[in-house]
Design an enzyme around this catalytic site. Structure first.
Site: not given
Length: 516
Positions: A197, A320, A421
């Site tokens: 990320s 995600e 995610h």
């Protein structure tokens, strides 16, 4: 794993002598200072290398984490302490020293550039050390406004400010690794920087940062928001929003250094929410393409094959965007209205580029239900498309391995989260039980998860050692080539798919777009 009494491991380095903790088969050194406290007059200034410690340092406890608003999605650890003086790192190594220097993996945590720390339980390096026999380093850096607010355009000789502070923190930590890691058994010539990320975004930024050359030799970027970076004009607008929110008059800018840190965090969160509300898909805080430390937009540099020529593993997760919808996060445009506004903003951001037609883009999602169409578009704009562009371009200058993490347990699919995610983190680190009340295994699936985790750790650590990640008995994982475009799909049974993203490339095209 509980700590147990044993002979304390000692590491004597140019930075000082550090006394750590001995665990079964692993030594850990916690809370090692790599920079002086970025407080007082050093707030919003470049980091300063820590002076060498004169006395032996007790490295048995994590250092403070960067100030932030508590986020229920992140387990920061029961003993986490917040303090602006947060520039510390941690080292895990095998307990049995060897004559041959070991590969080093340096972790940059995620958290939208605003949350997280290097000492989160999920980032305990024990399992990775067991899998690969290398050295693992996790790094704190400044986050939120303290690390990513760029006040440099307001600088005067009397009141100076610097920019790209978090990126400079990381560069300083990598210099620390180069100077000191051999004393922990690590090889300074085999350093892999990896992150997820925001941490993945920092990794792809480092690949486009000329001054990072020689500080690392391989890179792993998990779910990098590589295009979510902006120039000086946009950075100044965000800075003005922050100053207004914090009640700081531009005519008395020096007072910004006197703000209580709680007020800095409060203003950070107000701006963090306001910016994507005004421009869906836009981050308030991120590295800045300043024309100096970061000369050009990293995604464009890497797509053109002009990044630092180090081997790269890069990939994303299948679902995600579901995490952002579940958390009601302002960061991800998932509603139809937000998507429409984002398309309009894209035209403004790319005035000289022929954008793909709306019809062509929607054709990429043929068969996708309208209810989840926004999730797919948001996922691809934020993560998958930049990843594809980078894999394509960087493969011209260094070997690249592309993956997609598709695994989700039955419980996560039923909740509607899927392979969301950050879902791969527990598998990469081999820490499947660090989140309180985690529903992942409520309906079973533990044994397959353990096997997936073992395969991923073997692949990740083999890559860090200097080998190909194609080292398991599972699916063959060839390096990415623009002709075949093979992707490893990680699931209960791994598989390799040629041109997995063909529909996306056809709809969106191969030109790097500046997203809002």
């Amino acid at each position: 794993m509980s700590e147990q009494p044993a002979t304390a491991p000692i590491a004597t380095t140019p930075a000082g002598t550090f006394r750590g903790v001995s665990l079964p088969d692993v030594d850990v050194f916690k809370g090692i200072r790599y920079a002086e406290a970025p407080t007082g007059d050093r707030r919003w200034r470049d980091p300063v290398p820590a002076a060498a410690a004169v006395d032996e340092v007790d490295a048995t406890r994590f250092g403070p984490i960067a100030p932030q608003q508590t986020n229920p999605a992140l387990n920061l650890g029961a003993d986490a302490r917040q303090d602006e003086d947060c520039l510390f790192l941690n080292v895990w190594r095998p307990a049995d020293t060897v004559d041959t220097p070991l590969p080093v993996m340096v972790w940059l945590h995620g958290g939208a550039y605003t949350f997280g720390s290097s000492s989160q339980p999920i980032y305990d390096g024990t399992a990775l050390v067991h899998s690969g026999g290398g050295v693992v380093v996790t790094v704190n850096y400044r986050i939120g406004a303290l690390g990513f607010l760029d006040l440099s355009s307001f600088s005067t000789p009397d009141v100076p400010f610097d920019g790209n502070l978090a990126l400079k923190d990381i560069l300083l930590a990598l210099h620390w690794v180069q100077r000191n890691i051999d004393a922990f058994g690590g090889d300074p010539d085999r350093v892999t920087v990896f992150g997820e990320s925001a941490g993945g975004g920092l990794v792809t930024t480092l690949l486009a940062t000329p001054s990072a050359e020689g500080l690392f030799h391989r890179a792993i970027a998990e779910s990098s928001p590589a295009t979510s970076m902006y120039g000086p004009a946009r950075a100044r607008e965000v800075a003005q929003k922050f100053l207004h929110e914090a009640g700081v008059d531009a005519a008395a800018l020096a007072t910004v250094r006197d703000l209580p840190v709680d007020e800095v965090v409060r203003a950070t969160m107000a701006v963090f929410a306001a910016v994507p509300a005004e421009a869906p898909g836009t981050l308030a805080f991120a590295p800045v393409v300043d024309g100096d430390l970061v000369p050009e937009a990293p995604a464009s540099v890497l797509k053109a094959g002009r990044g630092l020529p180090v081997p790269l593993m890069i990939g994303t997760n299948r679902d995600e965007a579901s995490f952002f919808r579940f958390m009601k996060s302002p960061l991800m445009p998932v509603t139809e209205a937000d998507i429409e506004r984002m398309f309009a903003d894209m035209k403004a951001e790319n005035p000289e580029v022929e954008l793909p037609s709306r019809q062509a883009v929607l054709g990429s999602y043929e068969g996708v239900r309208q209810k989840v169409l926004g999730l797919g578009i948001a996922r691809d704009i934020a993560f998958r498309l930049p990843t594809i562009w980078i894999a394509e371009g960087h493969s011209a200058v260094a070997p690249v391995w592309l993956y997609r993490f598709d695994h989700a347990t039955r419980a996560m699919d039923l909740i509607g989260i899927g392979a969301t995610h950050g879902a791969e983190l527990a598998y990469v680190w081999g820490n499947l039980d660090t989140a309180p009340k985690d529903p992942t295994f409520w309906l079973g699936g533990r044994r397959p998860a353990e096997r997936i985790s073992e395969r991923m750790r073997v692949r990740w650590t083999a890559f860090a050692s200097g080998a190909s990640p194609d080292v398991t008995d599972a699916a063959h994982w060839p390096a990415y080539e623009p002709e075949a475009r093979e992707t490893l799909v990680i699931d209960t049974e791994d598989r390799t798919v040629a041109d997995l993203d063909a529909a996306l490339r056809a709809g969106w095209g191969d030109r790097v777009l500046a997203f809002p």
